[in-house]
Design an enzyme around this catalytic site. Structure first.
Site, PDB file in Angstrom:
ATOM      1  CE1 TYR A   1     -61.320 -22.012   4.905  1.00  0.00           C
ATOM      2  CE2 TYR A   1     -61.052 -22.015   7.289  1.00  0.00           C
ATOM      3  CZ  TYR A   1     -60.878 -22.627   6.069  1.00  0.00           C
ATOM      4  OH  TYR A   1     -60.278 -23.851   6.015  1.00  0.00           O
TER       5      TYR A   1
ATOM      6  CG  HIS B   1     -56.234 -22.428   1.873  1.00  0.00           C
ATOM      7  ND1 HIS B   1     -57.140 -21.544   2.398  1.00  0.00           N
ATOM      8  CD2 HIS B   1     -56.807 -23.648   2.025  1.00  0.00           C
ATOM      9  CE1 HIS B   1     -58.196 -22.197   2.853  1.00  0.00           C
ATOM     10  NE2 HIS B   1     -58.022 -23.480   2.625  1.00  0.00           N
TER      11      HIS B   1
END
Length: 274
Positions: A47, A105
């Site tokens: 991110y 992830h």
């Protein structure tokens, strides 16, 4: 705020997500939502805002020990040594010596799953991570990851909203003692114009977003992530603990699921979905 208990972890049922939240907005919103009463912040290496999340927590006035902090290791860091270095880098950016939850992830077949799970367990054993889990794993991958892990997995973070049934994942997670953490709860905004959801909201004096978040957290073992860059909406999203959906309303929302309801399925990352 109530918590979801999963394999020894007590996870605040409503989290604040920072996917696609830029650095300035992250720095503004994280302390704001913590002051509102949120106690669960979700970020990830990819991110690009871990440093701002860390600064926001530090600026919030809320003790670090009261914040359930999640981050995720990106797929290009799954080799054991790279993994360990990346976690140290994340901790430095987050201004903390541990995270409450660390996730893989996405699946990455280029690195043996045993190596990925071994690295997760290594950072947990070192005290850098309190709990471990996965994200975007199918039921088969989730079961294999749990089998390979010395420490219990506590969540599988997946896309989950009214248009996507995740019953196979939910059933498997519950059986194994895991929670399911729902991202993309608003289906990229699609829910906001849904007449069924609007009707339910009108009966309760709540917005569609509040109805969807309530639908998620009212399910056994489900944690919901909310995301906004607006202070008013952040407060609204938190106001979902003062009403309850009926069994009929819950069923009506489940019935909105579509065979092609999935939105997030990036080529080269997505597994064979259930």
């Amino acid at each position: 705020m109530h918590t979801v208990t999963a394999n020894g972890a007590a996870i605040p049922a409503l989290g604040f997500g920072t996917f696609r939240v830029d650095k300035a907005d992250t720095l503004r919103m994280v302390p704001h939502v913590l002051k509102l009463g949120y106690r669960h912040i979700d970020t990830a290496q990819i991110y690009g805002n871990e440093a701002e999340v860390g600064e926001g927590i530090a600026n919030s006035g809320v003790p670090r020990g009261e914040v359930f902090l999640t981050t995720k290791v990106w797929v290009d860091k799954y080799r054991h040594d790279d993994f360990l270095r990346s976690v140290d880098d994340s901790l430095a950016k987050l201004r903390t010596d541990y995270v409450d939850l660390l996730l893989l992830h996405w699946p990455n077949e280029a690195v043996p799953l045993a190596e990925q799970i071994g690295a997760l367990n290594a950072v947990r054993a070192a005290g850098k991570v309190r709990h471990i889990g996965v994200s975007n794993f199918s039921t088969a991958l989730m079961a294999e990851a749990a089998r390979l892990s010395d420490s219990p997995l506590v969540t599988n973070q997946v896309e989950y909203h009214p248009y996507l049934s995740q019953k196979p994942v939910l059933d498997a997670a519950r059986k194994a003692g895991l929670s399911v953490t729902a991202y993309y709860a608003m289906a990229d905004g699609k829910v906001l114009t849904d007449k069924v959801l609007a009707g339910i909201g009108a009966r309760h004096g709540k917005s569609v977003a509040q109805v969807v978040l309530r639908w998620l957290i009212q399910q056994d073992g489900v944690v919901a992530l909310s995301k906004t860059v607006g202070e008013t909406r952040a407060a609204e999203n938190l106001a979902v603990f003062d009403f309850e959906l009926s069994a009929g309303e819950m069923a009506a929302i489940h019935a909105l699921a579509e065979p092609k309801g999935r939105i997030v399925s990036p080529q080269g990352l997505a597994p064979a979905w259930d």
